[in-house]
Write an enzyme that holds these catalytic residues in place. Structure first.
Site, mmCIF file in Angstrom:
data_model
loop_
_atom_site.group_PDB
_atom_site.id
_atom_site.type_symbol
_atom_site.label_atom_id
_atom_site.label_comp_id
_atom_site.label_asym_id
_atom_site.label_seq_id
_atom_site.Cartn_x
_atom_site.Cartn_y
_atom_site.Cartn_z
ATOM 1 N N HIS A 190 21.792 38.327 11.636
ATOM 2 C CA HIS A 190 20.789 37.272 11.815
ATOM 3 C C HIS A 190 20.081 36.953 10.482
ATOM 4 O O HIS A 190 19.964 35.784 10.090
ATOM 5 C CB HIS A 190 19.777 37.694 12.887
ATOM 6 C CG HIS A 190 18.654 36.726 13.074
ATOM 7 N ND1 HIS A 190 18.828 35.483 13.658
ATOM 8 C CD2 HIS A 190 17.335 36.790 12.724
ATOM 9 C CE1 HIS A 190 17.666 34.842 13.666
ATOM 10 N NE2 HIS A 190 16.754 35.610 13.100
ATOM 11 N N ASN A 225 10.309 29.412 12.076
ATOM 12 C CA ASN A 225 11.733 29.100 12.238
ATOM 13 C C ASN A 225 12.351 28.457 11.001
ATOM 14 O O ASN A 225 13.434 27.878 11.072
ATOM 15 C CB ASN A 225 11.924 28.164 13.432
ATOM 16 C CG ASN A 225 11.567 28.849 14.725
ATOM 17 O OD1 ASN A 225 11.989 29.975 14.963
ATOM 18 N ND2 ASN A 225 10.761 28.205 15.543
ATOM 19 N N LYS A 253 2.407 37.395 10.708
ATOM 20 C CA LYS A 253 2.953 37.084 12.041
ATOM 21 C C LYS A 253 1.845 37.140 13.088
ATOM 22 O O LYS A 253 1.747 36.272 13.958
ATOM 23 C CB LYS A 253 4.082 38.052 12.383
ATOM 24 C CG LYS A 253 4.697 37.788 13.757
ATOM 25 C CD LYS A 253 6.062 37.195 13.724
ATOM 26 C CE LYS A 253 6.506 36.702 15.082
ATOM 27 N NZ LYS A 253 7.874 36.953 15.395
ATOM 28 N N HIS A 260 16.073 28.616 10.420
ATOM 29 C CA HIS A 260 16.688 29.180 11.628
ATOM 30 C C HIS A 260 17.605 28.197 12.353
ATOM 31 O O HIS A 260 18.542 28.619 13.005
ATOM 32 C CB HIS A 260 15.613 29.708 12.586
ATOM 33 C CG HIS A 260 15.045 31.042 12.163
ATOM 34 N ND1 HIS A 260 14.458 31.251 10.928
ATOM 35 C CD2 HIS A 260 14.982 32.238 12.805
ATOM 36 C CE1 HIS A 260 14.050 32.514 10.842
ATOM 37 N NE2 HIS A 260 14.357 33.132 11.963
ATOM 38 N N ARG A 295 9.169 40.605 38.311
ATOM 39 C CA ARG A 295 8.324 39.552 37.697
ATOM 40 C C ARG A 295 7.428 40.069 36.572
ATOM 41 O O ARG A 295 6.452 39.435 36.189
ATOM 42 C CB ARG A 295 7.471 38.841 38.760
ATOM 43 C CG ARG A 295 8.307 38.212 39.846
ATOM 44 C CD ARG A 295 7.608 37.035 40.497
ATOM 45 N NE ARG A 295 8.493 36.428 41.463
ATOM 46 C CZ ARG A 295 8.524 36.769 42.750
ATOM 47 N NH1 ARG A 295 7.696 37.675 43.221
ATOM 48 N NH2 ARG A 295 9.370 36.182 43.558
ATOM 49 N N GLU A 308 4.226 28.543 20.733
ATOM 50 C CA GLU A 308 4.902 27.618 19.815
ATOM 51 C C GLU A 308 4.757 26.151 20.196
ATOM 52 O O GLU A 308 5.735 25.419 20.315
ATOM 53 C CB GLU A 308 6.393 27.991 19.690
ATOM 54 C CG GLU A 308 7.007 27.445 18.412
ATOM 55 C CD GLU A 308 8.409 27.961 18.153
ATOM 56 O OE1 GLU A 308 8.587 29.178 18.049
ATOM 57 O OE2 GLU A 308 9.328 27.113 18.057
ATOM 58 N N ARG A 331 3.356 27.878 15.099
ATOM 59 C CA ARG A 331 4.316 28.982 15.184
ATOM 60 C C ARG A 331 5.731 28.533 14.803
ATOM 61 O O ARG A 331 6.540 29.332 14.345
ATOM 62 C CB ARG A 331 4.306 29.592 16.594
ATOM 63 C CG ARG A 331 5.235 30.784 16.696
ATOM 64 C CD ARG A 331 5.029 31.626 17.936
ATOM 65 N NE ARG A 331 5.963 32.737 17.918
ATOM 66 C CZ ARG A 331 5.922 33.770 18.727
ATOM 67 N NH1 ARG A 331 4.990 33.860 19.643
ATOM 68 N NH2 ARG A 331 6.826 34.730 18.634
ATOM 69 N N LYS A 333 8.395 36.993 21.744
ATOM 70 C CA LYS A 333 9.590 36.215 22.079
ATOM 71 C C LYS A 333 10.664 37.188 22.544
ATOM 72 O O LYS A 333 11.031 38.112 21.804
ATOM 73 C CB LYS A 333 10.099 35.438 20.864
ATOM 74 C CG LYS A 333 9.357 34.144 20.634
ATOM 75 C CD LYS A 333 10.083 33.292 19.600
ATOM 76 C CE LYS A 333 9.343 32.000 19.344
ATOM 77 N NZ LYS A 333 9.951 31.218 18.257
ATOM 78 N N HIS A 375 21.009 29.556 13.027
ATOM 79 C CA HIS A 375 21.551 29.767 14.378
ATOM 80 C C HIS A 375 22.909 29.079 14.524
ATOM 81 O O HIS A 375 23.811 29.590 15.201
ATOM 82 C CB HIS A 375 20.584 29.234 15.442
ATOM 83 C CG HIS A 375 19.371 30.114 15.625
ATOM 84 N ND1 HIS A 375 18.271 29.742 16.348
ATOM 85 C CD2 HIS A 375 19.094 31.366 15.159
ATOM 86 C CE1 HIS A 375 17.367 30.718 16.333
ATOM 87 N NE2 HIS A 375 17.846 31.703 15.603
ATOM 88 N N GLU A 435 13.701 37.839 6.273
ATOM 89 C CA GLU A 435 12.535 37.397 7.071
ATOM 90 C C GLU A 435 11.231 37.654 6.307
ATOM 91 O O GLU A 435 10.248 36.944 6.494
ATOM 92 C CB GLU A 435 12.512 38.087 8.441
ATOM 93 C CG GLU A 435 13.744 37.810 9.324
ATOM 94 C CD GLU A 435 13.712 36.467 10.071
ATOM 95 O OE1 GLU A 435 12.947 35.565 9.672
ATOM 96 O OE2 GLU A 435 14.484 36.326 11.039
#
Ligand code: NAD
Ligand code: GLY
Length: 361
Positions: free
Chosen positions: A262, A242, A224, A245, A118, A234, A238, A140, A249, A182
């Protein structure tokens, strides 16, 4: 060495930036509170840099996990390899995990750290430009699913991020450009002055001028860190990180993980987002030309793959974490230097971008 703090209350942490940080045992020692340490890396990075880390860890019980290299290994199966190693060596809940690598290793190993018993502490040592300016900061973590990119994961912050600009010496040019995608993103979403600076200095960046690289890494990490501090999970601002993205994606998943890097998919996706922003009346033709021109100068692709149809893109874009009640929501550009929050867009406009942008040749 410069340090930027990510301010998140009791989960705050420093980003250390400098040349030679990989060989600085003090940085690691300050953040390791356990005897047991596992270093997760991949088969490309291990022969280059694993030893630099291991020699700094002589007082610890050190285990290493070397994963195969590639986006196609950003999977639950890779997570299992890490868990097997930790359980076989009876690693406890206070053990520290070090993620040594690019965004793939950072995301997978960070997610393993979030899940093992955990949650165990972890440290990010990003070795690609993309990971140094983006993925290692902000917590993330996660893996891909065959049906969608980054669909399984957790927000889980590291203890610190250790950036050594020297490791970029061994990065190939294609990967460097992927990282620049980026970097350009930060200029586009919130920093018009930075965008103009990148335009003026792109040759220096591509030539790996140390001052230019240091500057873009610091300015990107600062952006960032500010965004993450304002909205860690997010629920608001935030999401602007993206930009491009959702399109990107869809390209990564549609073309098969690993076909496009990417950063390359993000570059194409950002050009598609710019095209759609122009159709919304937000960007001018001149703005769009500047954006496409900069990605091109950064040696990035700007057109979507010919064999990925608009309909297939829409199907893939329907699996995205920004969507609400099944509606596709996108980050678009109001101007160079200002992004919108996620908005639902008119499907006919979106189809026009998907069918017409970059399809002329
Ligand atoms: P990557 O991790 O696949 O690394 C790119 C390649 O460079 C790999 O082959 C790697 O082995 C090699 N490499 C790494 N460091 C090297 C070095 N110093 N010298 C030589 N070779 C080196 O790709 P990436 O671009 O770093 O990361 C992409 C991933 O990051 C994607 O999965 C993306 O989804 C994820 N990402 C996550 C976030 C986040 O916030 N967590 C943000 C952006 C991207
Ligand atoms: N790379 C997107 C984010 O960290 O939110």
């Amino acid at each position: 060495m410069n340090t930027i703090q990510v301010n998140l209350g009791d989960r705050s942490y420093p980003i250390y930036m400098g040349e030679g940080n990989l060989n600085n045992p003090e940085l690691l020692a300050q953040h390791i509170k356990s005897k047991q340490v596992v270093v997760v890396t991949n088969e490309t990075i291990a022969p280059l840099y694993l030893q630099n880390i291991i020699v700094n860890l002589q007082q610890y019980q050190v285990e290493t996990v070397i994963l195969p290299d590639g986006e196609q290994y950003k999977t639950l199966a890779s997570l299992d390899i890490i868990f097997d190693a930790l359980l076989t060596k009876q690693f406890s809940r206070n053990a520290t995990l070090i993620a040594l690598g690019g965004g793939v290793i950072g995301d997978v190993a960070g997610f393993a750290a979030a899940c093992y018993q955990r949650g165990i502490p972890f440290i990010q040592i990003p070795t690609t430009l993309l990971a140094q300016v983006d993925s290692s900061v902000g917590g993330k973590t996660g893996v891909n699913h065959a049906l969608g990119k980054n669909m399984i994961g957790a927000f889980y912050q590291p203890q610190c991020v250790i950036i050594d600009i020297k490791v970029l010496d061994t990065l190939d040019d294609r990967q460097l450009s992927a990282g620049i995608a980026e970097v350009i993103k930060y200029g586009l979403i919130r920093d018009a002055e930075f965008f103009a600076w990148i335009e003026a200095n792109i040759e220096k960046i591509l030539a790996r001028d140390k001052q230019a690289l240091t500057y873009i890494i610091e300015r990107s990490c600062l952006s960032k860190a500010e965004i993450v501090a304002a909205d860690e999970r997010e629920s608001g601002v935030r999401a602007i990180l993206n930009l491009g993205h959702t399109f990107g994606h869809a390209i990564e998943t549609g073309a098969g993980y690993g076909t496009y890097l990417h950063g390359e998919a993000v570059a194409i996706g950002t050009c598609q987002a710019a095209d759609l922003s122009r159709r919304m009346g937000w960007l001018s033709d001149v703005d769009v030309k500047r954006i496409l021109g900069l990605f091109k100068k950064a040696l990035l692709p700007i057109e979507p793959p010919v064999n990925l149809s608009a309909e297939e893109c829409i199907r893939l874009m329907a699996v995205d974490k920004k969507n609400v009640d099944g509606e596709i929501r996108l980050i678009l550009l109001k101007s160079i230097g200002e992004a919108s929050l996620p908005i639902g867009v008119d499907k006919s406009q979106l189809l026009k971008t998907l069918n017409e942008y970059g399809r002329s040749n």
